[in-house]
Design a protein around this motif. Structure first.
Motif, PDB file in Angstrom:
ATOM      1  N   ASP A 166      -8.795  -1.871  -2.185  1.00  0.00           N
ATOM      2  CA  ASP A 166      -8.898  -0.445  -2.916  1.00  0.00           C
ATOM      3  C   ASP A 166      -7.851   0.124  -3.773  1.00  0.00           C
ATOM      4  N   GLY A 167      -6.665  -0.554  -4.187  1.00  0.00           N
ATOM      5  CA  GLY A 167      -5.872  -0.176  -5.111  1.00  0.00           C
ATOM      6  C   GLY A 167      -4.789   0.971  -4.746  1.00  0.00           C
ATOM      7  N   ARG A 168      -4.809   1.389  -3.366  1.00  0.00           N
ATOM      8  CA  ARG A 168      -3.961   2.537  -2.969  1.00  0.00           C
ATOM      9  C   ARG A 168      -2.487   1.929  -2.715  1.00  0.00           C
ATOM     10  N   VAL A 169      -2.007   2.130  -3.748  1.00  0.00           N
ATOM     11  CA  VAL A 169      -0.537   1.497  -4.032  1.00  0.00           C
ATOM     12  C   VAL A 169       0.333   2.853  -4.096  1.00  0.00           C
ATOM     13  N   PRO A 170       1.689   2.588  -3.967  1.00  0.00           N
ATOM     14  CA  PRO A 170       2.860   3.562  -4.122  1.00  0.00           C
ATOM     15  C   PRO A 170       2.530   4.258  -5.412  1.00  0.00           C
ATOM     16  N   SER A 171       2.923   5.282  -5.600  1.00  0.00           N
ATOM     17  CA  SER A 171       2.790   6.301  -6.698  1.00  0.00           C
ATOM     18  C   SER A 171       3.994   5.863  -7.849  1.00  0.00           C
ATOM     19  N   ALA A 172       3.493   5.740  -9.022  1.00  0.00           N
ATOM     20  CA  ALA A 172       4.162   5.285 -10.134  1.00  0.00           C
ATOM     21  C   ALA A 172       5.601   6.088 -10.142  1.00  0.00           C
ATOM     22  N   ALA A 173       5.489   7.431  -9.753  1.00  0.00           N
ATOM     23  CA  ALA A 173       6.606   8.154  -9.757  1.00  0.00           C
ATOM     24  C   ALA A 173       7.666   7.517  -8.875  1.00  0.00           C
ATOM     25  N   THR A 174       7.577   6.766  -8.042  1.00  0.00           N
ATOM     26  CA  THR A 174       8.686   6.123  -7.254  1.00  0.00           C
ATOM     27  C   THR A 174       9.365   5.091  -7.875  1.00  0.00           C
ATOM     28  N   ILE A 175       9.102   4.808  -9.063  1.00  0.00           N
ATOM     29  CA  ILE A 175      10.044   3.799 -10.002  1.00  0.00           C
ATOM     30  C   ILE A 175      11.173   4.521 -10.529  1.00  0.00           C
ATOM     31  N   PHE A 176      11.265   5.761 -10.326  1.00  0.00           N
ATOM     32  CA  PHE A 176      12.415   6.674 -10.733  1.00  0.00           C
ATOM     33  C   PHE A 176      13.229   6.894  -9.545  1.00  0.00           C
ATOM     34  N   ASP A 177      12.940   6.512  -8.332  1.00  0.00           N
ATOM     35  CA  ASP A 177      13.600   6.884  -7.118  1.00  0.00           C
ATOM     36  C   ASP A 177      14.575   5.745  -6.703  1.00  0.00           C
ATOM     37  N   ASP A 178      15.642   6.203  -5.810  1.00  0.00           N
ATOM     38  CA  ASP A 178      16.581   5.418  -5.173  1.00  0.00           C
ATOM     39  C   ASP A 178      17.482   4.474  -6.100  1.00  0.00           C
ATOM     40  N   VAL A 179      17.793   4.988  -7.058  1.00  0.00           N
ATOM     41  CA  VAL A 179      18.887   4.373  -8.154  1.00  0.00           C
ATOM     42  C   VAL A 179      19.958   5.232  -8.386  1.00  0.00           C
ATOM     43  N   TYR A 180      19.736   6.432  -8.807  1.00  0.00           N
ATOM     44  CA  TYR A 180      20.623   7.586  -8.814  1.00  0.00           C
ATOM     45  C   TYR A 180      20.496   8.615  -7.844  1.00  0.00           C
ATOM     46  N   ARG A 181      21.865   9.043  -7.556  1.00  0.00           N
ATOM     47  CA  ARG A 181      21.679  10.222  -6.452  1.00  0.00           C
ATOM     48  C   ARG A 181      20.926  11.218  -6.987  1.00  0.00           C
ATOM     49  N   ASP A 182      21.442  11.742  -8.386  1.00  0.00           N
ATOM     50  CA  ASP A 182      20.926  12.789  -9.256  1.00  0.00           C
ATOM     51  C   ASP A 182      20.134  11.910 -10.272  1.00  0.00           C
ATOM     52  N   LEU A 183      18.877  12.287 -10.552  1.00  0.00           N
ATOM     53  CA  LEU A 183      18.203  11.629 -11.391  1.00  0.00           C
ATOM     54  C   LEU A 183      18.776  12.213 -12.877  1.00  0.00           C
ATOM     55  N   PRO A 184      19.143  11.379 -13.584  1.00  0.00           N
ATOM     56  CA  PRO A 184      19.611  11.600 -15.153  1.00  0.00           C
ATOM     57  C   PRO A 184      18.642  12.341 -16.185  1.00  0.00           C
ATOM     58  N   GLU A 185      19.061  13.056 -16.883  1.00  0.00           N
ATOM     59  CA  GLU A 185      17.920  13.783 -17.783  1.00  0.00           C
ATOM     60  C   GLU A 185      16.981  12.922 -18.517  1.00  0.00           C
ATOM     61  N   HIS A 186      17.488  11.856 -18.881  1.00  0.00           N
ATOM     62  CA  HIS A 186      16.764  10.987 -19.812  1.00  0.00           C
ATOM     63  C   HIS A 186      15.330  10.485 -18.960  1.00  0.00           C
ATOM     64  N   ASN A 195       0.738  -1.026  -0.216  1.00  0.00           N
ATOM     65  CA  ASN A 195       0.038   0.231  -0.011  1.00  0.00           C
ATOM     66  C   ASN A 195       0.735   1.213  -0.159  1.00  0.00           C
ATOM     67  N   GLU A 196       0.241   2.388   0.077  1.00  0.00           N
ATOM     68  CA  GLU A 196       0.845   3.728   0.182  1.00  0.00           C
ATOM     69  C   GLU A 196       2.044   3.762   1.267  1.00  0.00           C
ATOM     70  N   ARG A 197       2.089   3.049   2.073  1.00  0.00           N
ATOM     71  CA  ARG A 197       2.815   3.075   3.302  1.00  0.00           C
ATOM     72  C   ARG A 197       3.895   1.869   3.200  1.00  0.00           C
ATOM     73  N   ASP A 198       3.991   0.835   2.015  1.00  0.00           N
ATOM     74  CA  ASP A 198       4.969   0.165   1.841  1.00  0.00           C
ATOM     75  C   ASP A 198       6.316   0.484   1.942  1.00  0.00           C
ATOM     76  N   PRO A 199       7.127  -0.071   2.935  1.00  0.00           N
ATOM     77  CA  PRO A 199       8.419   0.671   2.989  1.00  0.00           C
ATOM     78  C   PRO A 199       9.615   0.290   1.799  1.00  0.00           C
ATOM     79  N   ILE A 200       8.927  -0.638   1.138  1.00  0.00           N
ATOM     80  CA  ILE A 200       9.857  -1.018  -0.010  1.00  0.00           C
ATOM     81  C   ILE A 200       9.078  -0.514  -1.477  1.00  0.00           C
ATOM     82  N   LYS A 201       7.905   0.274  -1.232  1.00  0.00           N
ATOM     83  CA  LYS A 201       7.544   0.875  -2.071  1.00  0.00           C
ATOM     84  C   LYS A 201       7.022   0.019  -3.540  1.00  0.00           C
ATOM     85  N   GLY A 202       6.359  -1.314  -3.000  1.00  0.00           N
ATOM     86  CA  GLY A 202       5.989  -2.107  -4.006  1.00  0.00           C
ATOM     87  C   GLY A 202       6.838  -2.947  -4.763  1.00  0.00           C
TER      88      GLY A 202
END
Length: 411
Positions: free
Chosen positions: A381-401, A157-164
């Protein structure tokens, strides 16, 4: 040329099938207190007898007997009993939640609670466990792990510490020494041995604890890990949980027929024990012995824990299709919770009234945690982590692409 009989392929058969009682005579069981306890610096080859006998402490009357009986304060035993009860009740509640479609998948450790809970008491802060999906007792035995957080992970859910990003039950807690669980079998074995080797290279004092089921010992990662652990004397405990069944195949298919999994350790030069995994005191004592051996630079230990998977392999499994329904009730090593309860009552440190009150309090605690977790969403109810989180936690600074891709997603 002399005639020869035709060759025949041997396919191991389980000792029980649906509609018939299991013949447990294949399970070699030593009397409680009968197995010797060697010094921690014993040579691996000198543990050959310990890899075939069965270390047991609790006898049928609930007494702690023999050389493996540990000096352990009753309060630690009470904490262990409470943690095992908590684990079993948590499992039962989450199984019900899965049937209610609040989470997609669950795996119980019913009947195996003593192994993880007692083992955890032998480890120190900073040690690292590399578990499978049936060692939730390592977490549930701790006071600093939130039940709400565990349930949020299960419900993705929205509070899943591993973000789904992980299947339910595949927890990850660095601060608790609980390495991220992998869905691929046996991959945690080389990780654990490598981590232990790194600890030794750094001159650290921390040890690793690796976990694997009897079926997964057939994977090549397991055998490679044994070689590295032996050659480099890695400070690691290799826990083989022999619960008699993989998802639908008896333990003999993985090589347990006519031998023990502990003997594999001796064969490659690793000190090995075979232990009653439903005996809390035996699990604690053997875990302490192996941990002290690793910390004293005497190398790895392989422990085969004899237990029984009382429930299905997972919520996707129906064990009635391949084994007798009453196997757990007939398993000769009994119920780990009942055995420790009997021991504590026998020494005057517990009572039936205390047991019932603890059971009731834990049920209320778990139910309250579930309600709080559900307030953040569930599979229904489908309240899951935001799809935006797929871009988090891989790079310190998000690349332009990736920044452009996130913008294209509109999040």
């Amino acid at each position: 040329m002399s005639p020869h009989s035709a060759l025949r392929l041997h396919v191991p058969e389980p000792t029980g099938r649906p509609g018939a009682k299991t013949d447990f005579s294949y399970l070699s069981i030593s009397p409680a207190g009968a197995v010797r306890q060697p010094p921690i610096d014993t040579a691996a080859a000198d543990t050959a007898d310990l890899a075939t006998s069965l270390v047991r402490v609790l006898d049928s009357e609930g007494r702690a007997v023999g050389p493996w009986a540990p000096a352990i304060h009753p309060e630690r035993l009470r904490r262990g009993l409470r943690a095992m009860l908590k684990t079993r009740l948590f499992d039962a509640r989450m199984l019900l939640a899965q049937r209610q479609k609040k989470l997609s998948f669950y795996m119980q450790c019913l009947g195996e609670e003593a192994i993880a809970v007692a083992h955890a008491q032998a480890l120190r802060e900073g040690d690292m466990c590399f578990p499978t999906y049936r060692q939730q007792g390592l977490l549930l035995s701790r006071d600093d792990i939130s039940l709400v957080e565990l349930i949020c992970q299960l419900m993705s859910n929205e509070r899943d510490p591993i973000k789904g990003r992980q299947l339910p039950v595949m927890y990850s807690y660095k601060r608790a020494g609980f390495f991220s669980i992998s869905g691929n079998l046996a991959t945690q074995m080389p990780q654990a041995v490598g981590w232990a080797m790194a600890s030794a290279i750094k001159g650290d004092t921390k040890i690793a604890s690796a976990w694997i089921g009897d079926g997964s010992t057939a994977e090549s990662d397991f055998h490679t890990s044994l070689t590295f652990a032996h050659v480099y004397r890695a400070p690691v405990i290799i826990n083989v949980v022999n619960n008699q069944w993989a998802i639908s195949t008896f333990q003999s298919i993985a090589g347990g027929e006519g031998t023990t999994f502990a003997q594999r350790g001796v064969g490659v030069g690793i000190a090995s024990l075979r232990v009653d995994g439903n005996d809390f005191l035996a699990v604690y004592a053997a875990s302490q012995w192996a941990a002290e051996r690793a910390r004293a630079n005497h190398g790895p230990t392989l422990i085969e824990w004899e237990t029984y998977r009382a429930g299905p392999h997972s919520t996707s499994d129906d064990p009635s299709k391949y084994r007798p329904a009453d196997d757990w009730q007939r398993f000769p090593l009994g119920d780990p919770i009942e055995r420790l309860k009997q021991h504590l009552i026998a020494i005057g440190e517990w009572s039936q009234a205390q047991h019932e009150a603890t059971h009731k309090a834990l049920e209320a605690e778990i139910l309250a945690a579930q309600k709080e977790a559900e307030s953040h969403g569930s599979l229904l109810d489908g309240r899951v982590p935001s799809a935006a989180t797929i871009f988090d936690d891989v790079y310190r600074d998000l690349p332009e692409h990736l920044r452009r891709q996130r913008q294209q997603m509109g999040v």
